[in-house]
Enzyme design. Structure first.
Site, short mmCIF file in Angstrom:
data_model
loop_
_atom_site.label_atom_id
_atom_site.label_comp_id
_atom_site.label_asym_id
_atom_site.label_seq_id
_atom_site.Cartn_x
_atom_site.Cartn_y
_atom_site.Cartn_z
N GLY A 11 -27.75 -21.77 0.46
CA GLY A 11 -29.15 -21.85 0.01
C GLY A 11 -29.86 -20.50 0.04
N THR A 13 -30.62 -18.26 -2.11
CA THR A 13 -31.60 -17.85 -3.13
C THR A 13 -32.74 -18.85 -3.26
OG1 THR A 13 -30.64 -18.98 -5.06
CG2 THR A 13 -29.67 -16.86 -4.45
N GLY A 14 -32.82 -19.79 -2.33
CA GLY A 14 -33.87 -20.81 -2.39
C GLY A 14 -35.18 -20.29 -1.81
N GLY A 17 -34.59 -19.61 1.89
CA GLY A 17 -33.36 -18.81 1.99
C GLY A 17 -33.60 -17.35 1.62
N LYS A 133 -32.44 -35.71 8.04
CA LYS A 133 -32.27 -34.63 9.02
C LYS A 133 -31.85 -35.20 10.39
CE LYS A 133 -35.09 -31.03 6.85
NZ LYS A 133 -36.22 -30.08 6.92
N ARG A 137 -28.57 -34.11 12.56
CA ARG A 137 -28.56 -33.75 13.99
C ARG A 137 -27.51 -34.57 14.75
NH1 ARG A 137 -34.49 -32.38 16.61
NH2 ARG A 137 -35.06 -30.75 15.14
N1 LIG Z 1 -42.00 -26.48 6.73
C1 LIG Z 1 -42.33 -26.62 5.46
O1 LIG Z 1 -43.52 -26.62 5.09
C2 LIG Z 1 -41.23 -26.73 4.45
C3 LIG Z 1 -41.54 -26.66 3.10
C4 LIG Z 1 -40.48 -26.70 2.18
C5 LIG Z 1 -39.17 -26.84 2.63
N2 LIG Z 1 -38.92 -26.95 3.97
C6 LIG Z 1 -37.54 -27.10 4.46
O2 LIG Z 1 -36.84 -25.89 4.22
C7 LIG Z 1 -35.46 -26.18 3.94
C8 LIG Z 1 -35.06 -25.45 2.66
O3 LIG Z 1 -35.89 -25.93 1.60
P1 LIG Z 1 -36.25 -25.03 0.34
O4 LIG Z 1 -37.48 -25.64 -0.26
O5 LIG Z 1 -36.24 -23.61 0.75
O6 LIG Z 1 -35.02 -25.36 -0.58
P2 LIG Z 1 -34.84 -25.12 -2.17
O7 LIG Z 1 -35.48 -23.84 -2.55
O8 LIG Z 1 -35.26 -26.37 -2.89
O9 LIG Z 1 -33.25 -25.08 -2.28
C9 LIG Z 1 -32.54 -24.19 -1.48
C10 LIG Z 1 -31.14 -24.02 -1.98
O10 LIG Z 1 -30.37 -25.23 -1.89
C11 LIG Z 1 -29.26 -25.10 -2.73
N3 LIG Z 1 -29.16 -26.28 -3.58
C12 LIG Z 1 -30.13 -27.09 -3.98
N4 LIG Z 1 -29.65 -28.07 -4.76
C13 LIG Z 1 -28.36 -27.85 -4.86
C14 LIG Z 1 -27.32 -28.51 -5.52
N5 LIG Z 1 -27.55 -29.62 -6.22
N6 LIG Z 1 -26.09 -27.98 -5.43
C15 LIG Z 1 -25.87 -26.87 -4.71
N7 LIG Z 1 -26.86 -26.21 -4.02
C16 LIG Z 1 -28.05 -26.70 -4.12
C17 LIG Z 1 -29.48 -23.89 -3.64
O11 LIG Z 1 -28.71 -22.86 -3.12
P3 LIG Z 1 -28.35 -21.48 -3.89
O12 LIG Z 1 -29.39 -20.51 -3.48
O13 LIG Z 1 -27.02 -21.13 -3.47
O14 LIG Z 1 -28.41 -21.83 -5.35
C18 LIG Z 1 -30.97 -23.65 -3.45
O15 LIG Z 1 -31.37 -22.33 -3.67
C19 LIG Z 1 -35.34 -27.70 3.86
O16 LIG Z 1 -34.78 -28.18 5.05
C20 LIG Z 1 -36.77 -28.18 3.70
O17 LIG Z 1 -37.00 -29.45 4.26
C21 LIG Z 1 -39.92 -26.88 4.87
#
Ligand SMILES: NC(=O)c1ccc[n+]([C@@H]2O[C@H](COP(=O)([O-])OP(=O)(O)OC[C@H]3O[C@@H](n4cnc5c(N)ncnc54)[C@H](OP(=O)(O)O)[C@@H]3O)[C@@H](O)[C@H]2O)c1
Length: 327
Positions: A11, A13-14, A17, A133, A137
């Site tokens: 992840g 590039t997310g 991430g 989640k 865990r």
């Molecule tokens: N605390 C908060 O306010 C908050 C807010 C948002 C998210 N979060 C948490 O942060 C964590 C990351 O979330 P995010 O929003 O950063 O994630 P995101 O940008 O939606 O996705 C992160 C990465 O997941 C991989 N991915 C997604 N779908 C995929 C698929 N179908 N196949 C393969 N890889 C896939 C991709 O990796 P690549 O980069 O390799 O393509 C993507 O870049 C999660 O646990 C979320 O619950 C927390």
């Protein structure tokens, strides 16, 4: 205590991430290998980001998360796995964890958490957005050869769409800070304390956790940038956008609960957002103690003023993006 020398990130590039990678690269001298596992689709659609990672010395391993052979190959020689996959891939981590437990070199796994404490109280076990989640865990705690770290950060103090310091377009009633319209919707009476972490600090905390294994291995690490209230956030936005008052409305906690129930009934994808905001507004981020000091992060975190300044920039950039797409 085994040190982390070779790290693989899922992840990368997310949304979060990207911040993790920036801080990992800032400390790259402390690691022998930094690798990311990503899909062919990402390599094609985010070619500039991937090229930048390679230019910084990151090994980019291309494969499919659903292909066990690809994942086993990526784990070769890796001692620590950091997952930052998005919500749609949370359950998939159970297989990534099983494979990591089997892999001879991998001994430490950070599943994708970076949010609300899913074991905060007895009520937490029943919250719908926590279910996947919680399963992750349980899977990792059942492993034979794998240590874990759960990095609990609370809500992000950022202005990207849908995050707490954004206009929250489409779900304004669940809280909104719109720096362009100079309008806010505050939760409860506006004085509810909530503990936030900026995504910049999530990256910082993650790397400090890697560098402090004795404090981090097999721990739930509860960290934050600052604790504040909606009124204090609003005052900071007002101060940084000209000093005059914004138009302000309030959503009571009861109203938020009604919105939440209606969203779940209608299978509205915003239901998760409503639930998380209700949990935060009910005090679900107020941990008895935080672990910043255990990983030497006490004095390096962002302030409310930093977060608001960054959110104003991100909101303005978002507007430009929309205008660019419309013209
Ligand atoms: N605390 C908060 O306010 C908050 C807010 C948002 C998210 N979060 C948490 O942060 C964590 C990351 O979330 P995010 O929003 O950063 O994630 P995101 O940008 O939606 O996705 C992160 C990465 O997941 C991989 N991915 C997604 N779908 C995929 C698929 N179908 N196949 C393969 N890889 C896939 C991709 O990796 P690549 O980069 O390799 O393509 C993507 O870049 C999660 O646990 C979320 O619950 C927390």
């Amino acid at each position: 205590m085994a040190q982390c020398k070779s790290v693989l990130v899922f992840g990368a590039t997310g949304l979060v991430g990207t911040h993790i990678m920036r801080h990992l690269l800032a400390k790259k001298a402390r690691f022998d290998r930094i690798a990311v596992f990503t899909s062919r689709n990402t390599v094609e659609t985010k070619s500039e980001v991937v090229a930048q990672l390679k230019a910084e010395g990151v090994e980019v391993i291309c494969g499919e998360l659903t292909n066990a052979d690809d994942v086993k190959h990526a784990y070769e020689g890796i001692d620590t796995v950091v997952s930052a996959v998005g919500r749609n891939m949370i359950e998939r981590q159970i297989e990534l964890i099983r494979l990591a437990d089997e892999a001879t070199s991998v001994s430490w796994f950070f599943p994708s958490e970076y949010g609300t404490d899913i074991e905060f109280s007895s009520k937490s076990a029943h919250e719908v957005p926590h279910q996947k989640k919680l399963k992750v865990r349980a899977a990792i705690r059942g492993c034979q050869n794998l240590d874990y770290s759960f990095l609990v950060t609370g809500p992000y103090g950022d202005g990207d769409p849908g995050l707490y310091f954004s206009s929250n377009t489409g779900a304004e009633e669940a809280g909104s800070f719109d720096a362009t319209a100079r309008e806010a919707v505050l939760l409860g009476d506006g004085n509810v304390p909530i503990s936030f972490t900026t995504m910049n600090d999530v990256g910082k905390f993650l790397v400090l956790a890697l560098l402090h294994p004795a404090a981090s291995r097999n721990k739930v690490l509860k960290v934050n940038s600052f604790t504040t209230t909606d009124h204090e956030i609003l005052a900071e936005f007002e101060a940084q956008t000209g000093g005059t008052s914004w138009r302000t409305r309030y959503t009571s906690i009861d109203k938020l609960k009604d919105l939440e129930a209606a969203a779940w009934t209608a299978s509205n994808p915003l239901a998760t957002l409503f639930t998380l905001r209700r949990i935060w507004a009910e005090g679900g981020t107020l941990y008895r103690q935080r672990d910043n000091h255990n990983i030497d992060a006490e004095h390096v975190v962002d302030t409310l003023a930093d977060a608001v300044a960054a959110a104003i920039l991100v909101q303005a950039q978002g507007e430009k993006e929309v205008k660019r797409k419309l013209t």
